[in-house]
Design an enzyme around this catalytic site. Structure first.
Site, PDB file in Angstrom:
ATOM      1  N   TYR A 158     -14.555 -87.439  54.200  1.00 38.05           N
ATOM      2  CA  TYR A 158     -14.122 -86.073  54.486  1.00 38.05           C
ATOM      3  C   TYR A 158     -12.625 -86.051  54.835  1.00 38.05           C
ATOM      4  O   TYR A 158     -11.866 -85.238  54.303  1.00 38.05           O
ATOM      5  CB  TYR A 158     -14.967 -85.510  55.634  1.00 38.05           C
ATOM      6  N   SER A 184      -8.682 -78.740  56.410  1.00 35.65           N
ATOM      7  CA  SER A 184      -9.323 -78.963  57.717  1.00 35.65           C
ATOM      8  C   SER A 184      -8.294 -79.611  58.634  1.00 35.65           C
ATOM      9  O   SER A 184      -7.328 -80.226  58.151  1.00 35.65           O
ATOM     10  CB  SER A 184     -10.512 -79.919  57.541  1.00 35.65           C
TER      11      SER A 184
END
Ligand SMILES: NC(=O)c1ccc[n+]([C@@H]2O[C@H](COP(=O)([O-])OP(=O)(O)OC[C@H]3O[C@@H](n4cnc5c(N)ncnc54)[C@H](OP(=O)(O)O)[C@@H]3O)[C@@H](O)[C@H]2O)c1
Length: 255
Positions: free
Chosen positions: A159, A146
């Site tokens: 995350y 990401s």
């Protein structure tokens, strides 16, 4: 020249294929001729995707896999290989998020994110890597990290940490497994509309974020198709340990 079916005869395993990006990755690889193993926990969704792939004469095999359970990963890889032969391409894509300020994130949420995104991704890579090494044909691994692997997303500590781990894992595995002709690369997607965030884009906060993005838009899952096919096919034979941003300019702009 790359032919439309340039992945003919290849076996691709996609984790997190029951939804969002994984669903699109599996369709794209199947359209390029690959046989695809569809891995996730929601087997009803995987069966629906398999029917969609079979409708254009593709070959798809749903396999139940919980990436937080190493035995489940090993069983799923073994079932996939029994049916479709050794895995040539892995798309290591399963992932979750847990929004919370760092001062109050629970141990349960932290563990869930790290176990799925970081530990899970490693043990999927290990199970497929063991097979690739054993068969001696090499292969392609594509880890889905990401923009959060490099930049900080607000209130998303676990995350961010987990995706930084996926990016660094990509480098470490590339260094270790290059000698086995395994190419380990990854993608850092920007904001793409999927189940992980669909509701968020409708909120005031989501709309404000879109207004701050470089081109004031979020992407659709097919925005990653070109990069996926590059990393899955011969065009990436000389790439190993690369993370590619596909984020509409988000990382260079900063956020
Ligand atoms: N969408 C974005 O904007 C974006 C941006 C950057 C990176 N990403 C990354 O892209 C990947 C896919 O996300 P998405 O946007 O497509 O989200 P999504 O639509 O929520 O899909 C997540 C997938 O992960 C699977 N998964 C979750 N926990 C699992 C587990 N324990 N075992 C096996 N599979 C599990 C889910 O399947 P089951 O629930 O059926 O198991 C589902 O197929 C994630 O790694 C995410 O971090 C997404």
């Amino acid at each position: 020249m790359i032919s439309p079916n340039f992945l003919d005869g290849k076996h691709a395993l996609v984790t997190g294929a029951s939804s969002g990006l994984g669903w699109q990755f599996a369709l794209t690889l199947a359209r390029a001729g690959a046989k695809v193993s569809l891995a996730a926990r929601s087997t009803d969704k995987l069966e629906e995707l398999a029917r969609e792939i079979e409708a254009f004469d593709g070959r798809a095999l749903p396999v139940r896999m919980d990436v937080t359970d190493v035995a489940s990963i090993q069983d799923a890889v073994s079932a996939a290989e029994t049916e479709l032969g050794p895995v040539n391409i892995l798309v290591n894509n399963s992932g979750i998020s847990a929004l919370s300020p760092s001062e109050s994130i629970s141990e349960e949420d932290f563990d869930a994110v790290m176990n799925t995104n970081a530990k899970g991704a490693f043990f999927v890579a290990q199970a497929v890597g063991q097979s690739m090494i054993k068969h001696g044909q090499g292969g392609k691994m594509i880890n889905i990290a990401s923009v959060a692997s490099k930049r900080v997303l607000k209130n998303n500590i676990a995350y961010c940490m987990s995706k930084a781990a996926v990016a660094h894992m990509t480098a470490a595995l590339a260094e270790e497994w290059g000698k086995y002709k395994i190419n380990v690369n990854g993608i850092n997607p920007g904001y793409i509309v999927t189940g992980i965030n669909r509701d968020y884009w409708e909120t005031d906060h989501g709309k404000k974020l879109i207004a701050k993005l470089p081109r004031r838009r979020v992407g659709e899952p097919d925005a990653l198709d070109g990069t996926l096919l590059l990393l899955a096919g011969p065009g990436s034979d000389f790439m190993n340990g690369s993370m590619i941003e596909v984020d509409d300019g988000l990382t260079v702009k900063g956020f």
